[in-house]
Motif scaffolding. Structure first.
Motif, PDB file in Angstrom:
ATOM      1  N   ILE A 146       0.849  -1.200   0.000  1.00 18.93           N
ATOM      2  CA  ILE A 146       0.000   0.000   0.000  1.00 18.93           C
ATOM      3  C   ILE A 146       0.883   1.248   0.000  1.00 18.93           C
ATOM      4  O   ILE A 146       1.820   1.373   0.807  1.00 18.93           O
ATOM      5  CB  ILE A 146      -0.927   0.006   1.239  1.00 18.93           C
ATOM      6  N   ARG A 147       0.559   2.151  -0.914  1.00 20.64           N
ATOM      7  CA  ARG A 147       1.239   3.450  -0.945  1.00 20.64           C
ATOM      8  C   ARG A 147       0.513   4.386   0.002  1.00 20.64           C
ATOM      9  O   ARG A 147      -0.721   4.445  -0.017  1.00 20.64           O
ATOM     10  CB  ARG A 147       1.202   3.997  -2.373  1.00 20.64           C
ATOM     11  N   ALA A 148       1.256   5.092   0.841  1.00 21.31           N
ATOM     12  CA  ALA A 148       0.617   6.001   1.808  1.00 21.31           C
ATOM     13  C   ALA A 148       1.062   7.435   1.562  1.00 21.31           C
ATOM     14  O   ALA A 148       2.258   7.723   1.520  1.00 21.31           O
ATOM     15  CB  ALA A 148       0.968   5.568   3.229  1.00 21.31           C
ATOM     16  N   THR A 158      -1.950  18.579  -0.924  1.00 19.96           N
ATOM     17  CA  THR A 158      -0.691  17.847  -1.052  1.00 19.96           C
ATOM     18  C   THR A 158      -0.832  16.792  -2.119  1.00 19.96           C
ATOM     19  O   THR A 158      -1.891  16.159  -2.224  1.00 19.96           O
ATOM     20  CB  THR A 158      -0.330  17.142   0.287  1.00 19.96           C
ATOM     21  N   TYR A 159       0.237  16.551  -2.878  1.00 22.51           N
ATOM     22  CA  TYR A 159       0.200  15.521  -3.905  1.00 22.51           C
ATOM     23  C   TYR A 159      -0.261  14.175  -3.311  1.00 22.51           C
ATOM     24  O   TYR A 159       0.206  13.776  -2.252  1.00 22.51           O
ATOM     25  CB  TYR A 159       1.589  15.326  -4.564  1.00 22.51           C
ATOM     26  N   GLY A 160      -1.126  13.507  -4.037  1.00 24.92           N
ATOM     27  CA  GLY A 160      -1.455  12.121  -3.691  1.00 24.92           C
ATOM     28  C   GLY A 160      -2.597  11.958  -2.716  1.00 24.92           C
ATOM     29  O   GLY A 160      -2.954  10.833  -2.378  1.00 24.92           O
ATOM     30  N   HIS A 209       5.941   5.035  -0.758  1.00 23.73           N
ATOM     31  CA  HIS A 209       5.656   6.474  -0.685  1.00 23.73           C
ATOM     32  C   HIS A 209       6.223   7.166  -1.933  1.00 23.73           C
ATOM     33  O   HIS A 209       7.275   6.788  -2.438  1.00 23.73           O
ATOM     34  CB  HIS A 209       6.281   7.076   0.580  1.00 23.73           C
ATOM     35  N   ASP A 210       5.469   8.180  -2.390  1.00 22.00           N
ATOM     36  CA  ASP A 210       5.863   8.916  -3.598  1.00 22.00           C
ATOM     37  C   ASP A 210       6.196  10.364  -3.221  1.00 22.00           C
ATOM     38  O   ASP A 210       5.318  11.100  -2.753  1.00 22.00           O
ATOM     39  CB  ASP A 210       4.682   8.886  -4.593  1.00 22.00           C
ATOM     40  N   ALA A 211       7.441  10.776  -3.422  1.00 19.91           N
ATOM     41  CA  ALA A 211       7.828  12.171  -3.144  1.00 19.91           C
ATOM     42  C   ALA A 211       7.542  13.061  -4.354  1.00 19.91           C
ATOM     43  O   ALA A 211       7.651  14.290  -4.269  1.00 19.91           O
ATOM     44  CB  ALA A 211       9.289  12.241  -2.746  1.00 19.91           C
ATOM     45  N   HIS A 212       7.199  12.462  -5.462  1.00 17.66           N
ATOM     46  CA  HIS A 212       6.734  13.163  -6.667  1.00 17.66           C
ATOM     47  C   HIS A 212       7.670  14.283  -7.128  1.00 17.66           C
ATOM     48  O   HIS A 212       7.240  15.423  -7.368  1.00 17.66           O
ATOM     49  CB  HIS A 212       5.300  13.676  -6.459  1.00 17.66           C
ATOM     50  N   HIS A 213       8.938  13.962  -7.232  1.00 13.58           N
ATOM     51  CA  HIS A 213       9.947  14.827  -7.896  1.00 13.58           C
ATOM     52  C   HIS A 213      10.208  16.152  -7.177  1.00 13.58           C
ATOM     53  O   HIS A 213      10.628  17.119  -7.804  1.00 13.58           O
ATOM     54  CB  HIS A 213       9.528  15.196  -9.326  1.00 13.58           C
ATOM     55  N   LEU A 235      10.835   4.306  -1.991  1.00 10.85           N
ATOM     56  CA  LEU A 235      10.600   5.748  -1.997  1.00 10.85           C
ATOM     57  C   LEU A 235      10.674   6.149  -3.463  1.00 10.85           C
ATOM     58  O   LEU A 235      11.683   5.911  -4.139  1.00 10.85           O
ATOM     59  CB  LEU A 235      11.689   6.462  -1.181  1.00 10.85           C
ATOM     60  N   GLU A 236       9.567   6.746  -3.950  1.00  9.75           N
ATOM     61  CA  GLU A 236       9.453   7.007  -5.384  1.00  9.75           C
ATOM     62  C   GLU A 236       9.787   8.455  -5.740  1.00  9.75           C
ATOM     63  O   GLU A 236       9.415   9.376  -5.004  1.00  9.75           O
ATOM     64  CB  GLU A 236       8.010   6.676  -5.793  1.00  9.75           C
ATOM     65  N   ASP A 237      10.418   8.624  -6.884  1.00  9.94           N
ATOM     66  CA  ASP A 237      10.710   9.950  -7.455  1.00  9.94           C
ATOM     67  C   ASP A 237      11.150  10.963  -6.398  1.00  9.94           C
ATOM     68  O   ASP A 237      10.572  12.060  -6.276  1.00  9.94           O
ATOM     69  CB  ASP A 237       9.476  10.491  -8.196  1.00  9.94           C
ATOM     70  N   PRO A 238      12.212  10.645  -5.642  1.00 13.38           N
ATOM     71  CA  PRO A 238      12.637  11.571  -4.587  1.00 13.38           C
ATOM     72  C   PRO A 238      13.111  12.908  -5.147  1.00 13.38           C
ATOM     73  O   PRO A 238      12.936  13.944  -4.525  1.00 13.38           O
ATOM     74  CB  PRO A 238      13.764  10.826  -3.875  1.00 13.38           C
ATOM     75  N   GLY A 261      10.852   6.700 -12.758  1.00 10.62           N
ATOM     76  CA  GLY A 261      10.689   6.446 -14.187  1.00 10.62           C
ATOM     77  C   GLY A 261       9.308   6.591 -14.773  1.00 10.62           C
ATOM     78  O   GLY A 261       9.132   6.326 -15.959  1.00 10.62           O
ATOM     79  N   GLU A 262       8.303   7.064 -13.991  1.00 10.69           N
ATOM     80  CA  GLU A 262       6.968   7.118 -14.595  1.00 10.69           C
ATOM     81  C   GLU A 262       6.882   8.137 -15.725  1.00 10.69           C
ATOM     82  O   GLU A 262       6.012   8.029 -16.579  1.00 10.69           O
ATOM     83  CB  GLU A 262       5.890   7.377 -13.536  1.00 10.69           C
ATOM     84  N   VAL A 263       7.776   9.136 -15.741  1.00 17.51           N
ATOM     85  CA  VAL A 263       7.729  10.105 -16.847  1.00 17.51           C
ATOM     86  C   VAL A 263       8.730   9.767 -17.959  1.00 17.51           C
ATOM     87  O   VAL A 263       8.839  10.507 -18.930  1.00 17.51           O
ATOM     88  CB  VAL A 263       7.949  11.572 -16.374  1.00 17.51           C
ATOM     89  N   ILE A 282      12.345   0.272 -11.750  1.00 21.48           N
ATOM     90  CA  ILE A 282      12.125   1.154 -12.888  1.00 21.48           C
ATOM     91  C   ILE A 282      10.625   1.205 -13.181  1.00 21.48           C
ATOM     92  O   ILE A 282       9.990   0.171 -13.346  1.00 21.48           O
ATOM     93  CB  ILE A 282      12.977   0.729 -14.115  1.00 21.48           C
ATOM     94  N   ARG A 283      10.086   2.433 -13.205  1.00 18.64           N
ATOM     95  CA  ARG A 283       8.628   2.610 -13.229  1.00 18.64           C
ATOM     96  C   ARG A 283       8.038   2.954 -14.596  1.00 18.64           C
ATOM     97  O   ARG A 283       6.892   3.366 -14.701  1.00 18.64           O
ATOM     98  CB  ARG A 283       8.245   3.699 -12.213  1.00 18.64           C
ATOM     99  N   ALA A 284       8.836   2.848 -15.649  1.00 16.26           N
ATOM    100  CA  ALA A 284       8.332   3.200 -16.981  1.00 16.26           C
ATOM    101  C   ALA A 284       7.068   2.388 -17.281  1.00 16.26           C
ATOM    102  O   ALA A 284       6.934   1.240 -16.854  1.00 16.26           O
ATOM    103  CB  ALA A 284       9.402   2.917 -18.023  1.00 16.26           C
TER     104      ALA A 284
HETATM  105 MG    MG Z   1       4.449   8.637  -8.976  1.00 18.13          MG
END
Ligand code: MG
Ligand code: KDG
Length: 402
Positions: A146-148, A158-160, A209-213, A235-238, A261-263, A282-284
């Protein structure tokens, strides 16, 4: 097996989707997702004005050759619009090949490497208590990962953080919503969130968790280090990954696994990240990284460096992309996890699909091809609505990454 027709279907059953439908002389059709959130019509135009005229009369069986024809043949390489368009063609051709041979696409990709696919869902709340309740609700549904994300005191949005649904839908309105950001407030808050979640749920549940860049490399290093006691799955896109070497700095300071990598839209976006082992996942996505064919090449490179896959699967990946991702996930050896945000009921009615969810795991099903179809009549009831992703400003008004 000549292509006799190809058309772009744009619809908005709850959110915008761009779908390519290719038909062959045998009467088979295949679907490909071409949705680029907030920039949908640019891809639709690239497909209709430049790609479709090149497809008519070509042999639908020559997937790799057509991929190279559209990539090398454009002269102008890469970029999200071009690569989402190539993805739609590639995905539709895999769908057609599966249908023509009467097998699910994963059988064409080497067969199943596992029985089912581990997915993670999105829990969020306006504060820590709310987020704890949301994680509990997902755990009750059977999710093992689960992503929190949580609202942060002092920031209006806040994002997310969703609005009480099973998914987070950030694109809305005729003009971008403006969020406010403070890395200081965020960095002081997030470790407290995960300390509480571990206390409530113990150590077995996978937490993401996603820090969203949004952080600088040294801020990301601090966050990774402070989250170490809570053993995140990732930890995603720190930090934004245009500068791939910036991940060296984060890596020097923390053992928290990193996902990026989602973008991304090509193997060149992640070559250094993978070869220097600067990331763990890798999240592509199929739709943004030029289709099943190219994503498999990225996965093969990643396999050599023990980097695993973790495909982007937010609601802006249509059910066509979701199905393609699941065939990819089931077959590729170095699969890690798949993101799965539920689509709205309207979306699921327009796009019928054979993939299923049970006990935190998914399976693409055994229908020939991708196992997903579009009800064009129903889709026409949901015309395109302009929508933008939000933008983000620091408290002093400076533009920041969203
Ligand atoms: Mg993301
Ligand atoms: O279109 C952008 C969204 O898909 C993105 O913001 C979602 O970061 C995202 C995620 O991890 O799902």
């Amino acid at each position: 097996m000549r292509i006799v027709d190809a058309k772009v279907i744009i619809c908005s059953p709850g959110r915008n989707f761009v779908t390519l439908k290719i038909t062959t002389e045998d009467g088979l059709h295949g679907l490909g997702d071409a949705t680029l959130n907030g920039r949908e019509l640019a891809v639709a135009s690239y497909l209709s004005d430049h790609v479709i005229p090149l497809l008519i009369g070509r042999d639908a069986r020559r997937i790799e050759d057509l991929w190279q024809y559209l990539y090398k043949g454009a002269y102008w390489r890469r970029g999200p619009v071009t690569m989402a368009s190539i993805s739609a063609v590639d995905t539709a051709l895999w769908d057609i090949k599966g249908k023509s041979l009467n097998v699910p696409v994963y059988q064409l990709l080497g067969g199943a490497s596992r029985d089912a696919i581990l997915v993670y869902g999105h829990a969020s709340g306006k504060d820590i208590d709310d987020t704890v309740a949301a994680v509990a609700a997902y755990a009750k549904l059977g999710y093992k990962a689960i992503r929190a994300q949580s609202g942060i005191p002092g920031l209006n949005s806040t994002y997310g953080v969703g609005r009480g649904k099973m998914f987070y839908e950030p694109a809305e309105k005729d003009a971008p919503v403006e969020d406010l950001w403070s890395s200081e407030l965020y960095l002081n808050f997030v470790p407290r969130l995960f300390e509480r979640l571990r206390k409530e749920f113990g150590s077995d549940l996978h937490l993401l968790h996603d820090a969203h860049h949004r952080l600088t490399p040294i801020e990301a290093a601090r966050l990774g280090k402070e989250l170490e006691p809570y053993h995140l799955f990732w930890l995603e896109d720190p930090t934004p990954a245009e500068l791939q070497e910036s991940f060296r700095l984060i890596r020097r300071h923390t053992t928290t696994p990193l996902a990026v990598g989602e973008v991304f839209n090509s193997i060149f976006d992640c070559q250094q990240l993978i070869q220097e082992q600067l990331i763990d996942y890798i999240r592509a996505a199929v739709v943004h990284a030029a289709g099943i064919s190219h994503l498999r090449k990225i996965a093969s490179l990643a396999e050599m460096y023990q980097v695993r896959t973790g495909c982007h699967g937010a609601t802006d990946m249509s059910p066509v992309c979701m199905a393609a991702a699941l065939h990819f996930d089931l077959s590729v050896h170095n699969f890690g996890i798949q993101e799965y945000m539920h689509h709205s009921a309207e979306t699921d009615r327009v796009f019928s699909h054979s993939y299923t969810f049970a006990d935190g795991m998914m399976h693409p099903g055994d229908a020939p091809g991708l196992g997903v179809d579009i009800d064009e009549q129903l889709a026409s009831n949901y015309p395109y609505r302009r929508a933008y992703l939000p933008i983000n400003r620091k408290l002093d008004g400076t533009m920041h990454s969203w």
